[in-house]
Design an enzyme around this catalytic site. Structure first.
Site, PDB file in Angstrom:
ATOM      1  N   GLY A 184      37.535  96.087 -55.337  1.00  0.00           N
ATOM      2  CA  GLY A 184      37.874  95.074 -54.776  1.00  0.00           C
ATOM      3  C   GLY A 184      37.251  93.794 -55.591  1.00  0.00           C
ATOM      4  CD  GLN A 188      33.477  89.233 -56.234  1.00  0.00           C
ATOM      5  OE1 GLN A 188      34.210  89.735 -55.563  1.00  0.00           O
ATOM      6  NE2 GLN A 188      32.715  89.967 -56.858  1.00  0.00           N
ATOM      7  CB  CYS A 212      28.950  93.086 -55.544  1.00  0.00           C
ATOM      8  SG  CYS A 212      29.676  91.940 -55.517  1.00  0.00           S
ATOM      9  CG  LEU A 213      33.135  93.808 -59.886  1.00  0.00           C
ATOM     10  CD1 LEU A 213      34.717  93.723 -60.191  1.00  0.00           C
ATOM     11  CD2 LEU A 213      32.883  94.945 -60.983  1.00  0.00           C
ATOM     12  CG  HIS A 231      31.741  94.086 -50.644  1.00  0.00           C
ATOM     13  ND1 HIS A 231      30.547  94.770 -51.068  1.00  0.00           N
ATOM     14  CD2 HIS A 231      31.868  93.116 -51.535  1.00  0.00           C
ATOM     15  CE1 HIS A 231      30.102  94.160 -52.325  1.00  0.00           C
ATOM     16  NE2 HIS A 231      30.977  93.253 -52.577  1.00  0.00           N
ATOM     17  CD  GLU A 232      35.725  92.599 -52.400  1.00  0.00           C
ATOM     18  OE1 GLU A 232      35.651  91.629 -53.043  1.00  0.00           O
ATOM     19  OE2 GLU A 232      35.151  93.649 -52.874  1.00  0.00           O
ATOM     20  CG  HIS A 270      32.310  88.220 -52.001  1.00  0.00           C
ATOM     21  ND1 HIS A 270      31.482  88.018 -52.819  1.00  0.00           N
ATOM     22  CD2 HIS A 270      32.699  89.969 -52.541  1.00  0.00           C
ATOM     23  CE1 HIS A 270      30.917  89.103 -53.666  1.00  0.00           C
ATOM     24  NE2 HIS A 270      31.696  90.171 -53.292  1.00  0.00           N
TER      25      HIS A 270
HETATM   26 NI    NI Z   1      31.427  91.965 -54.254  1.00  0.00          NI
END
Ligand code: NI
Length: 168
Positions: A45, A50, A92-93, A134-135, A138
């Protein structure tokens, strides 16, 4: 084009994103670049903030390594129903080298518009439900580590500071 993913503690990750009002060619290009970036990472995701774009756009693909890609593009996503509870490990990235269990709803219904401007509804459970939550977080400047207990979050912050010092 593969874009640079911002990482904790970059303050841009804490900013709230604005709704998309019109789907332009630049939005379509942004989504293309976001998916290239997500698949290259690799991740399941990615949210526009991000990569430093504060617009309410998320992409998700939870298909496994040996399955065909199944990309979800959700613009202006909102959770219209949520039930149940899970407590699964997340990463998470934007928070490399760290994972922790997070409490989430087990089943949700998400409404959003897709890249064609068509309203879509997803009934999501398990991993997909977690990925959506989660997304979408963000887009409101929330990282999964913000859901941790004070003690766990302090341990995380100490570890992150130490890692940053070692890099210097
Ligand atoms: Ni994330």
């Amino acid at each position: 084009m593969i874009l640079t993913i911002l990482t904790y503690p970059n303050p841009e990750l804490k900013r709230k994103s604005a709704p998309v009002t019109i789907i332009t060619d630049s939005i379509r290009e942004l989504v293309r670049n976001m998916s290239e970036t997500m698949y290259a990472a690799p991740g399941i995701g990615l949210a526009a903030p991000q990569i430093g774009v504060h617009q309410r756009i998320i992409i998700i693909d939870i298909s496994g390594k040996n399955e065909p890609p199944d990309l979800i593009v959700a613009i202006n996503p909102t959770i219209v129903h949520a039930e149940g509870e899970t407590y699964e490990e997340e990463g998470c990235l934007s928070v490399p080298d760290y994972a922790a269990n997070v409490r989430r709803h087990e089943r949700i219904i998400v409404k959003a518009i897709d890249l064609e401007g068509v309203e879509r509804t997803w009934k999501a459970d398990d991993l997909l439900a977690i990925a959506f939550q989660h997304e979408i977080d963000h887009l409101d400047g929330i990282l999964f580590v913000d859901h941790l207990s004070t003690l766990k979050r302090e341990l995380f912050q100490r570890k992150a500071r130490k890692a940053a010092e070692e890099k210097r």
